[in-house]
Design an enzyme around this catalytic site. Structure first.
Site, short mmCIF file in Angstrom:
data_model
loop_
_atom_site.label_atom_id
_atom_site.label_comp_id
_atom_site.label_asym_id
_atom_site.label_seq_id
_atom_site.Cartn_x
_atom_site.Cartn_y
_atom_site.Cartn_z
N LEU A 173 45.65 7.96 40.73
CA LEU A 173 45.03 7.86 42.06
C LEU A 173 43.66 7.20 42.03
O LEU A 173 42.88 7.36 42.96
CB LEU A 173 44.93 9.26 42.69
CG LEU A 173 46.25 9.92 43.08
CD1 LEU A 173 46.01 11.31 43.63
CD2 LEU A 173 47.00 9.07 44.10
N CYS A 191 41.00 14.92 37.35
CA CYS A 191 41.47 15.10 38.73
C CYS A 191 42.87 15.70 38.76
O CYS A 191 43.14 16.66 39.49
CB CYS A 191 41.45 13.77 39.47
SG CYS A 191 39.79 13.05 39.62
N HIS A 192 43.79 15.12 37.96
CA HIS A 192 45.17 15.58 37.97
C HIS A 192 45.75 15.73 36.57
O HIS A 192 46.95 15.87 36.41
CB HIS A 192 46.05 14.65 38.81
CG HIS A 192 45.61 14.55 40.23
ND1 HIS A 192 44.74 13.57 40.66
CD2 HIS A 192 45.90 15.31 41.31
CE1 HIS A 192 44.52 13.73 41.96
NE2 HIS A 192 45.20 14.77 42.38
N GLY A 193 44.88 15.66 35.55
CA GLY A 193 45.31 15.97 34.20
C GLY A 193 46.08 14.89 33.49
O GLY A 193 47.05 15.18 32.78
N PRO A 206 50.41 12.84 35.22
CA PRO A 206 51.14 12.11 36.28
C PRO A 206 50.93 10.60 36.31
O PRO A 206 51.64 9.89 37.02
CB PRO A 206 50.60 12.75 37.56
CG PRO A 206 49.20 13.15 37.21
CD PRO A 206 49.25 13.58 35.77
#
Length: 227
Positions: A173, A191-193, A206
């Protein structure tokens, strides 16, 4: 006595004016009578359909030809107008001088110690320059591409084994990863690993793609040019 002199003066003036008018009239008559210059007649070169100035297009073919001529002239004008508008639009979208000045960045590699990752700003994005150790190079070269989500060998991502050059934008992202962190010792996006290795390849999390490698070159041993 004075009255007789005045009358004589008036008669003389009237006679002079009359003589002047007669002379002017004669000159005008002479110019009007000068008819030896004739207007050329080009009727032999004109088509029969246009000899009568009061004639209108009567057949459907003639009306179509006139309509096609008008449409064609309008189309040509429209094309030139559109071309001018497109050129003006593209000119307004071209990069300004200050942006073009930032198109390339020159980095002195002697300031980056072995094992360190330094961040620069390039074209409004973070740029990661990593001085890899021999152990990191050996580890990344040993990773099989079958174990990678976005298969790329380490040699495909570097020009010189000791220098990794990537854009520091997570491919998930668009967050900025942290250097020297994560499960694989490369980069970690909190943020999202998403975990990246020391070659900038996605290994966990991701993010779908590896970190982008920009165009770069090494003009000499101690200089890197990106862009």
């Amino acid at each position: 006595m004075m009255k007789a002199a005045s009358c004589a003066y008036v008669r003389a003036s009237a006679q002079a004016l009359s003589s002047s008018l007669r002379a002017s009239g004669a000159a005008v008559a002479t110019r009007q009578a000068h008819t030896d210059l004739r207007v050329p007649d080009f009727s032999a070169y004109r088509r029969d359909s246009v000899k009568d100035e009061r004639r209108r297009n009567e057949s459907a073919e003639e009306r179509k030809a006139f309509s096609y001529m008008l449409v064609g002239a309008g189309a040509v004008g429209g094309v030139y107008a559109a071309k001018g508008m497109v050129n003006a639009f593209l000119g307004s979208m071209s990069a300004s001088a200050d942006v073009l000045a930032m198109a390339k960045i020159e980095i002195k590699l002697g300031d980056i110690a072995e094992g360190k990752s330094v961040t620069f700003k390039w074209r409004g994005k973070p740029l990661f320059i990593r001085h890899r150790t021999p152990a990191e190079i050996e580890t990344e070269r040993a990773v099989p591409t079958s174990a990678l989500r976005d298969p790329e060998t380490d040699d495909q991502r570097v020009l010189k084994p000791e220098w990794l050059v990537v854009i520091g934008v997570c491919t998930h992202l668009g967050c900025v990863p942290i250097a020297n962190a994560g499960d694989f010792g490369g980069y970690y996006c909190p943020c999202h690993g998403s975990h990246y290795d020391a070659s900038g390849r996605i290994r966990k999390g991701p993010a779908p793609l590896n970190l982008e490698v920009p165009t770069h070159e090494f003009p000499d041993e101690g200089t890197l040019i990106v862009g």
